[in-house]
Design a protein around this motif. Structure first.
Motif, PDB file in Angstrom:
ATOM      1  N   ARG A 280       2.429   8.311   0.732  1.00 36.10           N
ATOM      2  CA  ARG A 280       1.657   7.245   0.068  1.00 36.10           C
ATOM      3  C   ARG A 280       0.672   6.598   1.041  1.00 36.10           C
TER       4      ARG A 280
ATOM      5  N   GLU B  22       0.258  -1.000   0.609  1.00 33.05           N
ATOM      6  CA  GLU B  22       1.010  -1.754  -0.385  1.00 33.05           C
ATOM      7  C   GLU B  22       0.321  -1.718  -1.744  1.00 33.05           C
TER       8      GLU B  22
ATOM      9  N   LYS C  95       0.940   1.727  -3.212  1.00 34.54           N
ATOM     10  CA  LYS C  95       2.334   1.848  -3.626  1.00 34.54           C
ATOM     11  C   LYS C  95       2.563   1.141  -4.961  1.00 34.54           C
TER      12      LYS C  95
ATOM     13  N   ARG D  84       3.651   2.871  -8.582  1.00 40.11           N
ATOM     14  CA  ARG D  84       4.826   2.418  -9.337  1.00 40.11           C
ATOM     15  C   ARG D  84       4.474   2.131 -10.796  1.00 40.11           C
TER      16      ARG D  84
END
Length: 292
Positions: free
Chosen positions: A39, A51, A54, A58
Motif C-alpha cells: 500500500r 494513510e 489505506k 478500505r
C-alpha cells in the motif's frame, strides 16, 4: 453487492497484479508478505500519504477527487476500462445513499430501431443490455446464436449460455476466453449499476451454479465490450471466423448493438451466406416460435 467492499477488493486485486519492477520501483529482494505492491508503494506512486491510500483501499471514498482517482489509476497502471470502473465505484461510494428508485431497464427495442436492424440483412445483429440479456436480433443474428435461443426461457442471457449451457463449449472455439470476457463485462456493469437487483440476482445464480464464474468474479477484472474477433462453430454451417463491432444506441439508451461480419472472400463469408440462406428458409419458424 456492497459498493465499499467492491471498491476495497478491486483496489487490492489491482495492487496484487503489479510488481515493483513493473511499477519502476527498486526491488531489494527478500520475501514480500503480500503479492504485488505494498500500500505504501502505491501511495508513493500516486503522490499521496500512505494513510490516505489505506483509507481508500478500505472502501472509504469520502472526499476523493478526480485528481486522486487519476493518481491511483496511474500508480496501478489501470486500463481505460479499469479507470472508468474505479471512478464509478468511488462516485457511488461517495454518494453514500442508496437510491430509492432505480431507472427501469429497457426490455424491448423501439419499432424504428427494430426496423433498422431488420434492414441490415447481410450481417448478424444482436442487441443486448448491460446485463447481457438479449433484447433483439435480426433474422441472421437469431440464426447465428440459434443455440442460445433454443429451449431457453426468456430472458435469454449470454452469461447463462456460457456458464450454464454445455452447448456453449462447442459453439465458442475459445470458450475460456469468452468466459473471462463475459465476467469482466458484467463486473464493469456492476460498477455502473451497483443497485441493479436483476444483475445481483444473475451474479448470485451464476456464482452458485458455476465454480469458474465464482472464481472469475472474485478476480475483479473489468472490460468494455467495444470490438474484436469471435471464432465460433455453428451447428449448421460449421466454423466461422467473425469480426464484431459494438455500438451504444443513442435512441435506446442502455442498449448495445453488436454487428458481426466475415472477411470478404473468405471461407467464413461463404458459410455466412449459407447461414443467411438457412435463416431465410426458417424465418417463418423463427417468427412463429412461441415465448416460453
Amino acid at each position: 453487492m456492497d459498493i465499499h467492499d467492491d471498491l476495497s477488493e478491486f483496489l487490492t486485486s489491482r495492487r496484487a497484479k503489479l510488481t515493483p519492477s513493473q511499477a519502476g520501483l527498486p526491488d531489494y529482494g527478500g520475501r514480500r508478505r503480500v503479492p504485488g505492491l505494498r500500500r505504501e508503494e502505491v501511495a508513493l506512486l500516486a503522490g499521496m500519504s500512505a494513510e490516505y491510500y489505506k483509507r481508500l483501499e478500505r472502501g472509504n471514498a469520502t472526499g476523493v477527487s478526480e485528481a486522486v482517482v487519476d493518481g491511483v489509476s496511474r500508480a496501478l497502471q489501470l486500463t481505460e476500462a479499469e479507470h472508468s470502473h474505479l471512478a464509478g465505484l468511488i462516485r457511488t461510494a461517495n454518494a453514500g445513499i442508496r437510491p430509492q428508485r432505480r431507472q427501469t431497464r429497457m426490455t424491448t427495442l423501439t419499432a424504428g430501431m427494430q426496423q433498422t436492424i431488420d434492414a441490415m440483412s447481410t450481417v448478424p445483429v444482436f442487441v443486448q443490455n448491460g446485463r447481457l440479456d438479449a433484447i433483439a436480433t435480426n433474422t441472421l443474428g437469431r440464426a447465428l446464436f440459434s443455440e442460445m435461443f433454443d429451449d431457453v426461457s426468456p430472458p435469454v442471457n449470454a452469461a447463462r449460455f456460457v456458464f450454464l449451457d454445455q452447448r456453449s463449449q462447442n459453439f465458442y472455439q475459445d470458450w475460456e476466453g469468452n468466459a473471462h470476457q463475459i465476467v469482466a463485462i458484467l463486473r464493469a456493469e456492476a460498477g455502473r449499476s451497483p443497485y441493479d437487483r436483476e444483475l445481483s440476482d444473475l451474479v448470485g445464480e451464476l456464482s452458485t451454479r458455476s465454480d469458474l464464474f465464482r472464481k472469475l468474479w472474485g478476480a475483479h477484472d473489468v472490460r468494455e465490450h467495444r470490438g474484436g474477433s469471435k471464432n465460433v462453430h455453428h451447428p449448421i454451417v460449421g466454423d466461422l471466423a467473425l469480426n464484431y463491432q459494438s455500438m451504444d444506441l443513442a435512441s435506446d439508451r442502455g442498449l448495445q448493438m453488436l454487428v458481426f461480419s466475415a472477411e470478404p472472400g473468405s471461407a467464413s463469408a461463404d458459410r455466412m451466406q449459407l447461414l443467411a440462406n438457412w435463416a431465410e428458409s426458417g424465418r417463418v419458424a423463427f417468427e412463429r416460435r412461441p415465448s416460453r
